[in-house]
Design a protein around this motif. Structure first.
Motif, PDB file in Angstrom:
ATOM      1  N   MET A 171      -6.022  -6.776  -2.561  1.00 28.76           N
ATOM      2  CA  MET A 171      -5.872  -7.238  -1.784  1.00 28.76           C
ATOM      3  C   MET A 171      -6.933  -6.021  -0.668  1.00 28.76           C
ATOM      4  N   ASN A 172      -7.426  -5.526  -0.842  1.00 25.83           N
ATOM      5  CA  ASN A 172      -8.281  -5.063  -0.718  1.00 25.83           C
ATOM      6  C   ASN A 172      -7.317  -3.758   0.770  1.00 25.83           C
ATOM      7  N   MET A 173      -6.228  -3.234  -0.474  1.00 29.60           N
ATOM      8  CA  MET A 173      -5.346  -2.570  -0.130  1.00 29.60           C
ATOM      9  C   MET A 173      -5.609  -1.095  -0.218  1.00 29.60           C
ATOM     10  N   PHE A 222       4.301  -3.107   5.029  1.00 31.66           N
ATOM     11  CA  PHE A 222       3.144  -4.257   4.604  1.00 31.66           C
ATOM     12  C   PHE A 222       4.031  -5.269   3.998  1.00 31.66           C
ATOM     13  N   ASN A 278       0.568  -6.451   7.947  1.00 32.22           N
ATOM     14  CA  ASN A 278      -0.579  -6.332   6.950  1.00 32.22           C
ATOM     15  C   ASN A 278      -1.598  -5.745   8.556  1.00 32.22           C
ATOM     16  N   LEU A 319      -6.599   0.468   4.901  1.00 29.76           N
ATOM     17  CA  LEU A 319      -5.515  -0.305   4.346  1.00 29.76           C
ATOM     18  C   LEU A 319      -5.575  -2.006   5.191  1.00 29.76           C
ATOM     19  N   GLN A 320      -7.003  -2.677   4.606  1.00 32.26           N
ATOM     20  CA  GLN A 320      -7.710  -4.271   5.346  1.00 32.26           C
ATOM     21  C   GLN A 320      -6.633  -5.108   4.454  1.00 32.26           C
ATOM     22  N   TYR A 321      -5.777  -6.091   4.719  1.00 35.79           N
ATOM     23  CA  TYR A 321      -5.166  -6.522   3.715  1.00 35.79           C
ATOM     24  C   TYR A 321      -6.276  -7.905   4.024  1.00 35.79           C
ATOM     25  N   ASN A 322      -6.554  -9.119   2.686  1.00 38.51           N
ATOM     26  CA  ASN A 322      -7.442  -9.653   2.551  1.00 38.51           C
ATOM     27  C   ASN A 322      -6.695 -10.914   2.766  1.00 38.51           C
ATOM     28  N   PHE A 345      -0.189 -10.137  -3.269  1.00 31.85           N
ATOM     29  CA  PHE A 345       1.047  -9.210  -2.430  1.00 31.85           C
ATOM     30  C   PHE A 345       2.219 -10.272  -3.043  1.00 31.85           C
TER      31      PHE A 345
END
Length: 185
Positions: free
Chosen positions: A1-3, A24, A29, A53-56, A62
Motif C-alpha cells: 500500500m506504499n505505507m 487509517f 488515508n 504514509l502515502q496510500y496507493n 487494505f
C-alpha cells in the motif's frame, strides 16, 4: 500500500503506530492527516511520517490490513483476560495463606516496566509475599517477567524447596547435562 509505518516508528503497535493504524482503518488515508496522530515522544517529525504514509489505493491490501488489525486487537483482549486470571490466582494464593500475607516489602526505586507486564499488579509486593519475605526485586535486572517465569517454573513451594542458593541455581536433583572431568554418573 506504499505505507511504510515501520520505518518512521520503532514500535508499530506503540502509541503513534496504534493511532495511525486505527485512523487509517477508520477511513483516513491522507499521509499528512495520519502524521497528525504522532505522539510527542516519537523521534520522527510529522513531515517525515507523512512522506512514509502515502496510500496507493490498494483495496486488497487494505482489506488484509483490516483483518490482521482485528486479529491483533482480539489477541490483545485475550492477553488482558489471561493477565487478569494470573493476577487473581496470585492474589488468591497469598490471601489464603496467613504466612504469605504478613510480608510487606519496602518501597523501591521505580523499575521500568515493560509494556507487556500485567497491569495494576505490584509484582514486587506479590513476589515478596509469594516467596515469604524473599525480595527478588532487589536483584539487579530482575523484573516482572523474570519473577513470573520463576513462579511458573518452581511452583507454590517456591524457593524454599531448595536447600541452598547453589541448589536453586543449579537445579539440584535435576539431571545434569554435563559432567566434570573424572566425574561418574
Amino acid at each position: 500500500m506504499n505505507m511504510r509505518l515501520d520505518i518512521v516508528v520503532s514500535d508499530i503497535v506503540g502509541l503513534t503506530g496504534t493511532k495511525i493504524i486505527s485512523a487509517f482503518i477508520g477511513g483516513e488515508n491522507s499521509g499528512e492527516k495520519l502524521a497528525g496522530h504522532r505522539h510527542y515522544n516519537c523521534r520522527k517529525l510529522e513531515g517525515e511520517i507523512a512522506k512514509a504514509l502515502q496510500y496507493n489505493g490498494r483495496d486488497d491490501y487494505f482489506f488484509a490490513l483490516k483483518q490482521e488489525w482485528e486479529t491483533y486487537l482480539h489477541l490483545q483482549r485475550q492477553i488482558i483476560e489471561v493477565d487478569g486470571q494470573i493476577k487473581e490466582h496470585l492474589e488468591e494464593v497469598i490471601d489464603n495463606d496467613d504466612t504469605k500475607k504478613q510480608h510487606i516489602v519496602d518501597k523501591k526505586p521505580h523499575k521500568r516496566k515493560n509494556k507487556n507486564t500485567i497491569r495494576d499488579l505490584d509484582m514486587a509486593q506479590i513476589s515478596y509475599q509469594y516467596f515469604e519475605g524473599v525480595d527478588l526485586m532487589a536483584i539487579e535486572d530482575v523484573n516482572d517477567a523474570t519473577i513470573m517465569a520463576i513462579i511458573s517454573e518452581i511452583g507454590l513451594e517456591g524457593i524454599k524447596k531448595f536447600g541452598s542458593s547453589k541448589q536453586f541455581t543449579l537445579g539440584s536433583g535435576w539431571p545434569r547435562t554435563t559432567k566434570s572431568v573424572g566425574e561418574k554418573y
